[in-house]
Scaffold this active site. Sequence first.
Site, short mmCIF file in Angstrom:
data_model
loop_
_atom_site.label_atom_id
_atom_site.label_comp_id
_atom_site.label_asym_id
_atom_site.label_seq_id
_atom_site.Cartn_x
_atom_site.Cartn_y
_atom_site.Cartn_z
N ASP A 35 0.85 -1.19 0.00
CA ASP A 35 0.00 0.00 0.00
C ASP A 35 0.89 1.24 0.00
O ASP A 35 1.89 1.31 0.71
CB ASP A 35 -0.93 -0.01 1.22
CG ASP A 35 -2.06 0.98 1.08
OD1 ASP A 35 -3.22 0.54 0.96
OD2 ASP A 35 -1.80 2.21 1.09
N ILE A 36 0.53 2.23 -0.80
CA ILE A 36 1.32 3.44 -0.94
C ILE A 36 1.27 4.30 0.33
O ILE A 36 2.14 5.15 0.54
CB ILE A 36 0.80 4.24 -2.18
CG1 ILE A 36 1.89 5.11 -2.77
CG2 ILE A 36 -0.46 5.01 -1.88
CD1 ILE A 36 1.55 5.66 -4.14
N ASN A 58 -12.67 -3.32 2.50
CA ASN A 58 -13.64 -2.22 2.57
C ASN A 58 -14.56 -2.38 1.36
O ASN A 58 -14.09 -2.45 0.22
CB ASN A 58 -12.92 -0.87 2.54
CG ASN A 58 -12.06 -0.65 3.78
OD1 ASN A 58 -12.44 -1.08 4.86
ND2 ASN A 58 -10.93 -0.01 3.62
N GLY A 99 -15.78 3.13 3.21
CA GLY A 99 -14.52 3.81 2.91
C GLY A 99 -13.78 3.26 1.71
O GLY A 99 -12.61 3.58 1.52
N GLN A 100 -14.43 2.41 0.90
CA GLN A 100 -13.74 1.92 -0.30
C GLN A 100 -13.53 3.08 -1.26
O GLN A 100 -14.47 3.82 -1.59
CB GLN A 100 -14.56 0.81 -0.98
CG GLN A 100 -13.81 0.18 -2.17
CD GLN A 100 -14.54 -1.02 -2.78
OE1 GLN A 100 -15.63 -1.40 -2.32
NE2 GLN A 100 -13.94 -1.59 -3.80
N HIS A 111 -9.86 -5.29 -3.33
CA HIS A 111 -8.53 -5.51 -2.75
C HIS A 111 -8.68 -5.88 -1.29
O HIS A 111 -9.48 -5.29 -0.57
CB HIS A 111 -7.64 -4.27 -2.89
CG HIS A 111 -8.31 -3.00 -2.47
ND1 HIS A 111 -9.22 -2.35 -3.28
CD2 HIS A 111 -8.22 -2.27 -1.34
CE1 HIS A 111 -9.66 -1.27 -2.65
NE2 HIS A 111 -9.07 -1.21 -1.46
N HIS A 113 -6.82 -5.70 2.19
CA HIS A 113 -5.72 -5.11 2.94
C HIS A 113 -5.18 -6.20 3.87
O HIS A 113 -5.94 -6.77 4.66
CB HIS A 113 -6.19 -3.95 3.82
CG HIS A 113 -6.74 -2.77 3.08
ND1 HIS A 113 -6.03 -1.61 2.90
CD2 HIS A 113 -7.94 -2.56 2.49
CE1 HIS A 113 -6.76 -0.73 2.23
NE2 HIS A 113 -7.94 -1.28 1.97
#
Length: 114
Positions: free
Chosen positions: A30-31, A87, A93-94, A100, A102
């Site tokens: 994750d960035i 999410n 909060g997607q 994906h 997390h």
Amino acid sequence: MNDCLFCKIVAKEIPAEIVYETGRTLAFRDINPQAPTHVLVIPKGHHATAAVLADADDGLADEVLKTAHAVAVLEGVADSGYRVVFNTGLGAGQTVFHVHAHVLGGRDLTWPPG
Ligand code: AMP
Ligand code: ZN
């Protein structure tokens, strides 16, 4: 899905730090990590949400979960514990509508905190 960020990562049009890959799944960091280990696991094919993936009924959801666990093992958090979060939908909060998981680990993740 030309305008999908994660499809572009699959196509190598956008760089990502890939940590693991299977025939149908990809795992990359994750960035904006929320834990020492924060890896996103996606199916390479475009499915918008976990709900869509769950309905696909082709074993792909299973493969995403197996990849999430493989990532946890590779990252050394499988024994200490890790969290897998999808999410699903705007209210959850997607923000990227390519499903994906997390994979979070490497810090205290007990819930509720404290
Ligand atoms: P969500 O809010 O569940 O849709 O999560 C989207 C996640 O994608 C966030 O944690 C972002 O930090 C992450 N993200 C956004 N752009 C990138 C990118 N280019 N490479 C890796 N992770 C990204
Ligand atoms: Zn996509």
